[in-house]
Design an enzyme around this catalytic site. Structure first.
Site, mmCIF file in Angstrom:
data_model
loop_
_atom_site.group_PDB
_atom_site.id
_atom_site.type_symbol
_atom_site.label_atom_id
_atom_site.label_comp_id
_atom_site.label_asym_id
_atom_site.label_seq_id
_atom_site.Cartn_x
_atom_site.Cartn_y
_atom_site.Cartn_z
ATOM 1 N N ASN A 18 0.747 -1.072 0.187
ATOM 2 C CA ASN A 18 -0.030 -0.059 -0.081
ATOM 3 C C ASN A 18 0.890 1.218 0.141
ATOM 4 O O ASN A 18 1.444 1.751 0.924
ATOM 5 C CB ASN A 18 -0.983 -0.088 1.218
ATOM 6 N N LYS A 20 0.284 4.537 -0.610
ATOM 7 C CA LYS A 20 -0.546 5.489 0.068
ATOM 8 C C LYS A 20 -0.193 6.685 -0.911
ATOM 9 O O LYS A 20 0.027 6.448 -2.110
ATOM 10 C CB LYS A 20 0.217 5.578 1.564
ATOM 11 N N HIS A 102 -9.688 1.757 4.780
ATOM 12 C CA HIS A 102 -8.303 1.829 5.469
ATOM 13 C C HIS A 102 -8.476 2.928 6.772
ATOM 14 O O HIS A 102 -9.259 3.894 6.535
ATOM 15 C CB HIS A 102 -7.412 2.299 4.585
ATOM 16 N N GLU A 104 -6.783 5.171 7.603
ATOM 17 C CA GLU A 104 -6.429 6.624 7.493
ATOM 18 C C GLU A 104 -7.852 7.361 6.455
ATOM 19 O O GLU A 104 -8.125 8.524 6.759
ATOM 20 C CB GLU A 104 -5.367 6.763 6.409
ATOM 21 N N GLU A 174 -5.856 -4.605 10.814
ATOM 22 C CA GLU A 174 -4.851 -3.457 10.848
ATOM 23 C C GLU A 174 -4.987 -2.555 12.203
ATOM 24 O O GLU A 174 -5.737 -1.630 11.896
ATOM 25 C CB GLU A 174 -4.874 -2.297 9.736
ATOM 26 N N GLY A 180 2.225 2.758 11.063
ATOM 27 C CA GLY A 180 3.163 3.898 10.742
ATOM 28 C C GLY A 180 3.911 4.144 11.913
ATOM 29 O O GLY A 180 4.327 5.043 11.983
ATOM 30 N N SER A 220 3.291 -1.431 10.532
ATOM 31 C CA SER A 220 4.552 -1.668 10.729
ATOM 32 C C SER A 220 5.233 -2.970 10.278
ATOM 33 O O SER A 220 6.263 -3.377 10.939
ATOM 34 C CB SER A 220 4.963 -1.093 12.175
HETATM 35 P P1 PGA Z 1 2.845 0.669 7.629
HETATM 36 O O1 PGA Z 1 1.398 0.680 6.961
HETATM 37 O O2 PGA Z 1 3.155 -0.684 7.213
HETATM 38 O O3 PGA Z 1 3.501 1.891 7.091
HETATM 39 O O4 PGA Z 1 2.506 0.493 8.996
HETATM 40 C C1 PGA Z 1 0.472 -0.153 6.845
HETATM 41 C C2 PGA Z 1 -1.139 0.135 6.427
HETATM 42 O O5 PGA Z 1 -1.398 1.575 6.533
HETATM 43 O O6 PGA Z 1 -1.645 -0.377 5.548
#
Ligand code: PGA
Length: 262
Positions: A18, A20, A102, A104, A174, A180, A220
């Site tokens: 992903n 982003k 997601h 976010e 998640e 993140g 992460s």
């Molecule tokens: P990350 O993001 O691996 O940077 O924690 C995962 C995600 O948001 O799908």
């Protein structure tokens, strides 16, 4: 997980990048060029790229064991929705899957379960495979609400989805506090959350549906932590944010995921 019928033998590892809001078309092309020689055909590799890179990267990946998809879409087929992108547009550009729900999107763009449920429905109608993300916040976790949140999000976002449609769904657990942040959920946490989700799916849609459902962990994920999680019965792969921006790190995650399962 207790039920041996729900074991993972028929579910090959699935690795989703992903990106982003990262990578121009040129950068995305460069990523694919570097990744391509590092892949073999035993893994399922998905790239969730920015809208602008979709058509180019889908074309570049045609001859590779890689599926290309989007990170979001609108729930309506078409209409006066300035700035939005429809499922049909994504498909035409070469997408085969779409990430929905997601954290976010939920947090920064105020998407609720009802809206996400309509997106899941639209994706299924238009023939895109939805990857539905669910997960609890730190506060919910601290208040022992993880299972309540997972139950609520899963049930609400998959409202009305039929067992035969569930075959096209991927679920990603998640935990919001792990995205993140560099904090990876422990194997114990992941095992509990994934087992809970698969049992819930088995109760609602039947054991066969639950047994084939790909269940990913995200938050992460780095090459070093992958082996400990991929060995768990209910972990079928990973949704990778930060570490998926480097083709070397991502290919290492792919390799580490395959080793112990195949
Ligand atoms: P990350 O993001 O691996 O940077 O924690 C995962 C995600 O948001 O799908």
């Amino acid at each position: 997980m207790s039920d041996p019928a729900l074991k993972k033998k028929s579910r090959p590892p699935l690795l989703v990048a992903n990106w982003k809001m990262h990578k121009t078309i040129a950068e995305a092309k460069q990523f694919v060029e570097t990744l391509a020689p590092l892949l073999d055909k035993s893994q399922l590799v998905y790239l969730a790229v920015p809208f602008t890179a979709l058509a180019t990267i889908a074309a570049d990946c045609k001859a590779l064991p890689v599926s290309v998809g989007a990170q979001n879409m609108h729930d309506e087929a078409a209409g006066a929705f300035t700035g939005e992108v429809s499922a049909q547009m994504l498909k035409e550009a070469g997408a085969s899957f779409v990430i929905v729900g997601h954290s976010e999107r939920r947090r920064l763009f105020h998407e609720d379960n009802a809206f996400i449920a309509r997106k899941v429905r639209r994706a299924l109608i238009e023939g895109l495979r939805p990857i539905l993300c669910i997960g609890e916040t730190q506060e919910e976790r601290d208040n022992n609400l993880t299972q309540n949140v997972l139950r609520e999000q899963l049930t609400a976002c998959l409202e009305g989805v039929l067992p035969e449609e569930m075959e096209r769904l991927t679920l990603a657990y998640e935990p919001v506090w792990a995205i993140g942040t560099g904090k990876v959920a422990t194997a114990k946490d992941v095992k509990a959350a994934h087992g809970f989700c698969r049992d819930l799916v088995a109760k609602k849609w039947g054991r066969e549906v639950a047994a084939q459902l790909p269940l990913l962990y995200g938050g992460s994920v780095k090459p070093e932590g992958v082996q400990e999680l991929i060995v768990l019965d209910d972990v079928d792969g990973f949704l990778v944010g930060g570490a998926s921006l480097s083709p070397i790190a991502f290919s290492e995650i792919i390799k580490q995921s395959s080793k112990l399962v195949l």
